[in-house]
Design a protein around this motif. Structure first.
Motif, PDB file in Angstrom:
ATOM      1  N   GLU A 275       0.819  -1.218   0.000  1.00  0.00           N
ATOM      2  CA  GLU A 275       0.000   0.000   0.000  1.00  0.00           C
ATOM      3  C   GLU A 275       0.848   1.260   0.000  1.00  0.00           C
ATOM      4  O   GLU A 275       0.443   2.282  -0.558  1.00  0.00           O
ATOM      5  CB  GLU A 275      -0.929  -0.007   1.216  1.00  0.00           C
ATOM      6  CG  GLU A 275      -2.055  -1.015   1.128  1.00  0.00           C
ATOM      7  CD  GLU A 275      -2.963  -0.982   2.338  1.00  0.00           C
ATOM      8  OE1 GLU A 275      -4.092  -1.510   2.237  1.00  0.00           O
ATOM      9  OE2 GLU A 275      -2.560  -0.432   3.377  1.00  0.00           O
ATOM     10  N   HIS A 276       2.026   1.209   0.622  1.00  0.00           N
ATOM     11  CA  HIS A 276       2.877   2.397   0.728  1.00  0.00           C
ATOM     12  C   HIS A 276       4.048   2.377  -0.257  1.00  0.00           C
ATOM     13  O   HIS A 276       4.940   3.212  -0.161  1.00  0.00           O
ATOM     14  CB  HIS A 276       3.397   2.534   2.161  1.00  0.00           C
ATOM     15  CG  HIS A 276       2.325   2.854   3.163  1.00  0.00           C
ATOM     16  ND1 HIS A 276       2.033   4.143   3.550  1.00  0.00           N
ATOM     17  CD2 HIS A 276       1.467   2.052   3.835  1.00  0.00           C
ATOM     18  CE1 HIS A 276       1.037   4.123   4.431  1.00  0.00           C
ATOM     19  NE2 HIS A 276       0.684   2.870   4.628  1.00  0.00           N
TER      20      HIS A 276
ATOM     21  N   ARG B 272       1.642   9.777  -3.685  1.00  0.00           N
ATOM     22  CA  ARG B 272       1.369   8.478  -3.060  1.00  0.00           C
ATOM     23  C   ARG B 272       0.798   8.660  -1.659  1.00  0.00           C
ATOM     24  O   ARG B 272      -0.117   7.933  -1.250  1.00  0.00           O
ATOM     25  CB  ARG B 272       2.643   7.631  -3.017  1.00  0.00           C
ATOM     26  CG  ARG B 272       3.123   7.171  -4.391  1.00  0.00           C
ATOM     27  CD  ARG B 272       4.179   6.099  -4.274  1.00  0.00           C
ATOM     28  NE  ARG B 272       5.420   6.583  -3.690  1.00  0.00           N
ATOM     29  CZ  ARG B 272       6.424   7.089  -4.394  1.00  0.00           C
ATOM     30  NH1 ARG B 272       6.336   7.194  -5.710  1.00  0.00           N
ATOM     31  NH2 ARG B 272       7.525   7.499  -3.785  1.00  0.00           N
TER      32      ARG B 272
ATOM     33  N   ALA C 103      -2.824   9.591  -1.894  1.00  0.00           N
ATOM     34  CA  ALA C 103      -3.646   8.407  -2.155  1.00  0.00           C
ATOM     35  C   ALA C 103      -3.841   7.589  -0.879  1.00  0.00           C
ATOM     36  O   ALA C 103      -4.923   7.040  -0.629  1.00  0.00           O
ATOM     37  CB  ALA C 103      -2.997   7.553  -3.241  1.00  0.00           C
ATOM     38  N   THR C 104      -2.792   7.513  -0.039  1.00  0.00           N
ATOM     39  CA  THR C 104      -2.899   6.803   1.237  1.00  0.00           C
ATOM     40  C   THR C 104      -3.933   7.479   2.140  1.00  0.00           C
ATOM     41  O   THR C 104      -4.758   6.804   2.772  1.00  0.00           O
ATOM     42  CB  THR C 104      -1.535   6.757   1.941  1.00  0.00           C
ATOM     43  OG1 THR C 104      -0.622   6.007   1.140  1.00  0.00           O
ATOM     44  CG2 THR C 104      -1.648   6.120   3.316  1.00  0.00           C
TER      45      THR C 104
ATOM     46  N   ARG D  50      -7.372   6.670   0.990  1.00  0.00           N
ATOM     47  CA  ARG D  50      -7.736   5.298   1.336  1.00  0.00           C
ATOM     48  C   ARG D  50      -8.099   5.191   2.815  1.00  0.00           C
ATOM     49  O   ARG D  50      -9.087   4.550   3.187  1.00  0.00           O
ATOM     50  CB  ARG D  50      -6.570   4.370   1.003  1.00  0.00           C
ATOM     51  CG  ARG D  50      -6.887   2.892   1.204  1.00  0.00           C
ATOM     52  CD  ARG D  50      -5.739   2.000   0.781  1.00  0.00           C
ATOM     53  NE  ARG D  50      -4.566   2.193   1.607  1.00  0.00           N
ATOM     54  CZ  ARG D  50      -3.448   2.767   1.204  1.00  0.00           C
ATOM     55  NH1 ARG D  50      -3.343   3.233  -0.017  1.00  0.00           N
ATOM     56  NH2 ARG D  50      -2.415   2.899   2.021  1.00  0.00           N
TER      57      ARG D  50
ATOM     58  N   ALA E 244     -11.486   6.790   3.357  1.00  0.00           N
ATOM     59  CA  ALA E 244     -12.576   5.944   2.870  1.00  0.00           C
ATOM     60  C   ALA E 244     -12.831   4.762   3.807  1.00  0.00           C
ATOM     61  O   ALA E 244     -13.963   4.271   3.911  1.00  0.00           O
ATOM     62  CB  ALA E 244     -12.248   5.437   1.467  1.00  0.00           C
ATOM     63  N   ALA E 245     -11.780   4.300   4.500  1.00  0.00           N
ATOM     64  CA  ALA E 245     -11.918   3.176   5.424  1.00  0.00           C
ATOM     65  C   ALA E 245     -12.484   3.594   6.769  1.00  0.00           C
ATOM     66  O   ALA E 245     -12.709   2.743   7.637  1.00  0.00           O
ATOM     67  CB  ALA E 245     -10.571   2.495   5.613  1.00  0.00           C
TER      68      ALA E 245
END
Length: 493
Positions: A128-129, A179, A182-183, A186, A189-190
């Motif tokens: 993910e990273h 990046r 984007a993390t 994410r 959203a979680a």
């Protein structure tokens, strides 16, 4: 989730509170941005949320701070650690292990997670990273930006409910910022709750639910995400905040350089550029630093290879490139702090590492490692060339960098941005021929971005070789005369 009410916090030995009546409610699932001038209390507010205040830092706490209805001051540290993940302004201070994989696993092992779960979480975090190229490597061999990326992954690997980020993009390249953005999307959203203290704000448009501007330890202004995105530049300037659009800058003149680490060799025609072309005013084009056959490797991995480069006196040379391209390694070589092959010449004369240590000054990424005295005023006297004008120049610098009110304070009691400006001032007063600034704008607000730019320009005007290593396009646009862009080396020596 977090309720802070009328909090007043004074660090031990400080004459005034850092938080002075702070009241803030962070709801579960929100993404909150804390912004404001350097020294406004942003980092201290994060320390209050994760329990470092009052469990670790000494001082006097008044008011209340709760996490999920529990007083933070009364929660054991292991419970706070399970519920929160923190990325400090300088991530090397929070490492507990020696390499990437064990650092990602550390919190999970500490909390007694099953081995299978740990392996799965570490593998997921690496993917993910985007840390695939960091695996099997020692943390101390990574660049500052790469260390920051590992710290972000480690903070979230145990999947805490609350994530706290203190200047998370300070040392990141543009690609790494994308990046990280984007993390954040994410995590948001979680359903994670995220609080970010930042000066660089453009990448947070569309991600923040609320933006809170702090000043003097309390909330000065607050906007919803949509309201913040609509603010004009005059309002941002009045609050001491940076712009909301991605900074753009015109291409600087390329430095004369060639070699595997140089992204683009300069043409022979440019090597005859005049001092005027490079923005020089006080030094002939031939003066300055010349690099010949410069090579450096760590544990068999070649990290820097420059056949030839010229860094002129009287100009600010920006050294740019992605994380891991060798920029900080070059800084250590120029200042005599790193072993290497090849030669470094100043005005045509070869300098040994010892001679470079005497001829150079540096502003490091983590400036706390170069603060040695018990007061701001004493720090400026340490290592400076004393003359009849020193005290006058010192007082003027303290005023320009907004440090005059803190001249009697212990340097370690200052905020990160204030410490950064103090070391910049010390470098300005050092009268060294080579001055290197390695990411000097992390933790620096809008106003002080310009004052630091002026310090670099003044040094260059006095004939120094000024090197600026930065990912900050806003700073680069204002400060630089020419650019040496480095690229990572993929093969091994």
């Amino acid at each position: 989730m977090i309720r802070i009410k009328d909090v007043r916090w004074t660090y031990a030995g400080a004459g005034a509170p850092t938080l002075d009546g702070l009241t803030l409610h962070v709801r579960r699932g929100e993404t909150i941005v804390l912004c404001g001038p350097s020294g406004s209390g942003k980092s201290t507010a994060l320390r209050l949320m994760n329990g470092l205040i009052p469990h670790f830092h000494e001082g006097r706490l008044e008011g209340t701070a709760h996490l999920d209805g529990h007083a933070i001051a009364g929660l054991p540290l292991d419970q706070l650690g399970r519920r929160t993940g923190t990325v400090l302004q300088h991530p090397r201070r929070q490492y507990f292990t020696d390499d990437t994989e064990t650092e990602l696993a550390f919190a999970l092992e500490n909390f007694g997670e099953p081995p299978g779960t740990i392996r799965e979480r570490v593998t997921t975090a690496i993917g993910e990273h985007h840390l695939d190229t960091f695996t099997g490597r020692r943390l101390q061999d990574l660049s500052g930006g790469q260390q920051q990326q590992v710290a972000c992954a480690a903070a979230s690997a145990h999947r805490p409910d609350l994530l706290l980020f203190d200047e998370p993009t300070g040392n990141l390249s543009a690609a790494a910022v994308e990046r990280f953005t984007a993390t954040l999307a994410r995590l948001r959203a979680a359903g994670a709750t995220v609080v970010i203290a930042e000066h660089r704000l453009h990448f947070l448009r569309g991600l923040a639910d609320r933006v809170v501007a702090m000043r003097d330890g309390r909330i000065a202004a607050e906007w919803s995400g949509d309201e913040f995105a609509a603010l004009d530049d005059a309002t941002l300037r009045a609050e001491g905040l940076r712009g909301l659009t991605q900074p753009t800058r015109t291409a600087s003149a390329p430095a004369t350089a060639r070699g595997p680490s140089v992204e683009q060799d300069t043409s022979p025609a440019f090597q005859g550029a005049t001092a005027r072309d490079l923005g020089q005013r006080t030094a002939p084009a031939a003066s300055g630093v010349t690099l010949r056959g410069l090579r450096c490797a760590f544990h068999g991995r070649r990290v820097l290879d420059i056949e030839h480069a010229h860094l002129p006196a009287g100009a600010v040379t920006a050294v740019t490139g992605p994380n891991g391209a060798g920029k900080s390694t070059l800084a250590r070589i120029l200042t005599g702090l790193q072993r290497h092959a090849g030669e470094v010449l100043l005005d045509g004369r070869r300098l040994s590492r010892t001679q470079r240590q005497r001829a150079a000054a540096v502003v490091m990424q983590d400036v706390q490692r170069q603060l040695f005295t018990d007061s701001v005023e004493a720090e400026l006297r340490l290592g400076a060339s004393r003359d009849s004008e020193h005290d006058a120049r010192s007082r003027a610098l303290l005023r320009d960098l907004d440090l005059d009110a803190f001249k009697d304070r212990h340097p370690l009691s200052l905020s990160g941005g204030q410490q950064q400006r103090l070391v910049v001032a010390a470098a300005r007063l050092s009268n060294r021929r080579i001055v290197v600034f390695d990411e000097p704008s992390s933790g620096v607000d809008r106003r002080h971005l310009h004052s630091i730019t002026q310090v670099m320009r003044d040094l260059a005007a006095g004939g120094a070789v000024v090197i600026l290593i930065s990912h900050d396009d806003e700073l680069l646009a204002h400060a630089t005369h020419q650019e040496l862009r480095l690229a990572p080396i993929t093969n091994r020596s």
